[in-house]
Motif scaffolding. Structure first.
Motif, PDB file in Angstrom:
ATOM      1  N   LEU A  83       0.784  -1.073  -0.059  1.00 23.86           N
ATOM      2  CA  LEU A  83      -0.032   0.005  -0.006  1.00 23.86           C
ATOM      3  C   LEU A  83       1.002   1.364   0.022  1.00 23.86           C
ATOM      4  N   ASN A  84       1.960   1.079   0.720  1.00 24.80           N
ATOM      5  CA  ASN A  84       2.884   2.203   0.587  1.00 24.80           C
ATOM      6  C   ASN A  84       3.395   2.570  -0.469  1.00 24.80           C
ATOM      7  N   ALA A  85       3.935   1.618  -1.215  1.00 24.75           N
ATOM      8  CA  ALA A  85       4.379   1.639  -2.517  1.00 24.75           C
ATOM      9  C   ALA A  85       3.467   2.447  -3.453  1.00 24.75           C
ATOM     10  N   ALA A  86       2.297   1.892  -3.482  1.00 25.72           N
ATOM     11  CA  ALA A  86       1.133   2.267  -4.309  1.00 25.72           C
ATOM     12  C   ALA A  86       0.815   3.851  -4.006  1.00 25.72           C
ATOM     13  N   MET A  87       0.668   4.326  -2.731  1.00 28.44           N
ATOM     14  CA  MET A  87       0.519   5.394  -2.242  1.00 28.44           C
ATOM     15  C   MET A  87       1.691   6.584  -2.827  1.00 28.44           C
ATOM     16  N   TYR A  88       2.981   6.085  -2.763  1.00 26.38           N
ATOM     17  CA  TYR A  88       4.090   6.590  -3.062  1.00 26.38           C
ATOM     18  C   TYR A  88       4.154   6.926  -4.613  1.00 26.38           C
ATOM     19  N   THR A  89       3.764   5.786  -5.286  1.00 29.60           N
ATOM     20  CA  THR A  89       3.739   6.026  -6.669  1.00 29.60           C
ATOM     21  C   THR A  89       2.608   6.787  -7.384  1.00 29.60           C
TER      22      THR A  89
END
Ligand SMILES: Nc1nc2c(ncn2[C@@H]2O[C@H](COP(=O)(O)OP(=O)(O)OP(=O)(O)O)[C@@H](O)[C@H]2O)c(=O)[nH]1
Ligand SMILES: [Mg+2]
Length: 455
Positions: free
Chosen positions: A265-271
């Motif tokens: 989820l963190n990678a998705a929000m960051y992207t």
């Protein structure tokens, strides 16, 4: 974890894998998009590409990042040392000791994301949030917070306003936050209880009660009284063991429950955040490049008309510069246009403008051009306004073509006429012409072929 964090703790293993794959796909899509950009944009987006590549690696390797924030001297570095079990980062009584953002692998954490053998936890030490003179450091710390999967916020008493604001800002990132009350060795049992209650009460909307945890990362030496066999006593200072077990246990508990989901989820929000920013940046860059191109060509057109009035007196002659401008603008927006379609687009715009601005400037210019040929410099200067007006025509063509390319090579549901009319209405004709005149005068003085320099 913070109550608002969007983490699916009930998710099955399959669900989590899917989340990881979705995050990875959006990351790769954003990277592919940047790689397809014109070279100049790619250069400007180098840093974003590095950040996204590093996030991709973080996700595929299962690197969990835990960032430690807090005011200076609250014991952030000491906490990292105590968790790792050795002095890996420097601790000092002098405030503001940690100047950089440090990454320290937590080898002995015992945590591994299931199915990812290479996975590891990295602890990130940061300078104090109130550390002075650190605009670029603050930026680094911000980037660390943005990337991180879990945040530890260290305090050593009740929170002051700066700490509270920083904590609330971090909580808005929707990541699990632990609030660590460090240096509890300095407080009595009762004081500890009181402090924890105060913190729970003040932070109830941003940190859940079970994430507010006492610790003593580097307890002060205690004076022991030692009695020997003869009953003689001596005093000795000894350092008690650090106590960060509850912190470690809570971190591992959160990771065991939702480590992979957090990472994904963190990678998705960051992207998502990065690709929004990249889009804005690309629009700004294209806008800037397009405006520069339009001014260059409009300037070129007025010089060409001033120096070669006969050749440029008809629309067909003047079109050369405009068509070249259209092709250059297309390229800025990622479109390779051949001469004929570019010329067609120019003609469509000119027709939409009713030839008015172009025709008008050319006719006006014709009369004075004859004088230029015969009378030289003095008359040339009187021709400048008309040549600048021809440049203004190109300026309008450029703005209309730019709009067309911005809309993905279409008029965006409007007629070319409506678009050109709006551009004409919103353009400050006088100031455009004034600028072109100034540029023209300067260029004519420098140009060896200019009639004014041939005398
Ligand atoms: N009594 C007591 N002192 C502590 C504890 N943890 C840290 N300290 C002391 O607090 C001081 C600052 O510790 P650091 O770990 O350097 O604090 P920091 O937050 O990293 O400080 P900066 O890097 O300067 O922002 C040192 O003198 C530590 O020995 C603790 O649990 N109890
Ligand atoms: Mg430090």
């Amino acid at each position: 974890m913070s109550e608002s964090a969007p983490v699916d703790t009930s998710g099955s293993q399959d669900g989590r894998r899917e989340t990881v794959e979705a995050a990875l796909a959006s990351l790769q899509k954003t990277l592919t998009k940047i790689r397809g950009c014109p070279e100049k944009e790619k250069q400007a987006l180098r840093r974003e590409v590095e950040q996204l590549e590093s996030m991709e690696q973080k996700l595929t390797q299962g690197r969990v990042e835990i960032v430690v924030f807090g005011e200076i001297s609250t014991g952030k570095s000491a906490l990292i040392n105590a968790l790792i079990g050795e002095a890996v980062t420097e601790v000092d009584v002098r405030g503001g000791w940690t100047k950089e953002v440090w990454h320290v692998p937590w080898e002995g954490s015992g945590y591994c994301i299931p199915g990812l053998d290479q996975s590891q936890i990295v602890l990130i030490d940061t300078p104090g949030i109130n550390e002075v003179g650190g605009a670029s450091r603050a930026e680094l710390a911000d980037e660390a917070a943005e990337r991180s999967d879990l945040i530890l916020f260290v305090t050593d008493s009740d929170l002051n306003d700066t700490e509270f604001t920083a904590l609330a800002t971090l909580a808005a990132r929707n990541k699990p936050i632990l609030l660590i009350l460090n240096k509890v060795d300095l407080y009595s049992q009762q004081q500890r209880r009181q402090l924890i209650e105060i913190l729970q009460d003040r932070c109830r909307d941003i940190v859940s009660a079970d994430n507010i945890i006492p610790a003593s990362a580097d307890p002060r030496e205690i004076e022991y009284v030692i009695e020997d066999a003869q009953g003689k006593t001596r005093h000795e200072l000894r350092k008690p063991q650090a106590d960060v077990e509850s912190v470690k246990a809570r971190i591992l508990e959160i990771l065991a429950q939702e480590g992979l989901a957090l990472l994904a989820l963190n990678a998705a929000m960051y992207t998502a955040d990065k690709s929004d920013r990249i889009a804005v940046l690309r629009i700004q860059m294209r806008e800037q490049a397009a405006q520069q191109t339009i001014w260059t060509f409009a300037g070129l057109k007025s010089v060409a008309v001033a120096l070669n009035p006969v050749g440029f007196a008809d629309v067909a002659g003047g079109a050369t510069v405009d068509v070249a401008m259209v092709i250059t603008l297309g390229r800025i927006y990622g479109l390779e246009m051949a001469w004929q379609p570019a010329k067609d687009l120019f003609l469509a715009i000119a027709k939409a403008a009713g030839w008015v601005m172009l025709g008008e400037t050319v006719t006006h210019f014709l009369s004075s051009s004859l004088k230029v040929l015969t009378a030289g410099a003095a008359t040339l200067l009187t021709a400048v306004p008309q040549a600048a007006a021809a440049g203004y025509g190109s300026f309008i063509v450029g703005q209309a073509a730019k709009y067309y390319f911005e809309q993905g090579a279409s008029w965006g549901g409007e007629s070319p006429k409506a678009v050109v009319r709006r551009i004409l209405e919103t353009t400050d004709r006088d100031s455009v012409i004034a600028r072109l005149k100034d540029e023209l005068k300067e260029k004519l003085h420098r140009n060896p072929h200019s009639p004014s320099n041939k005398e």
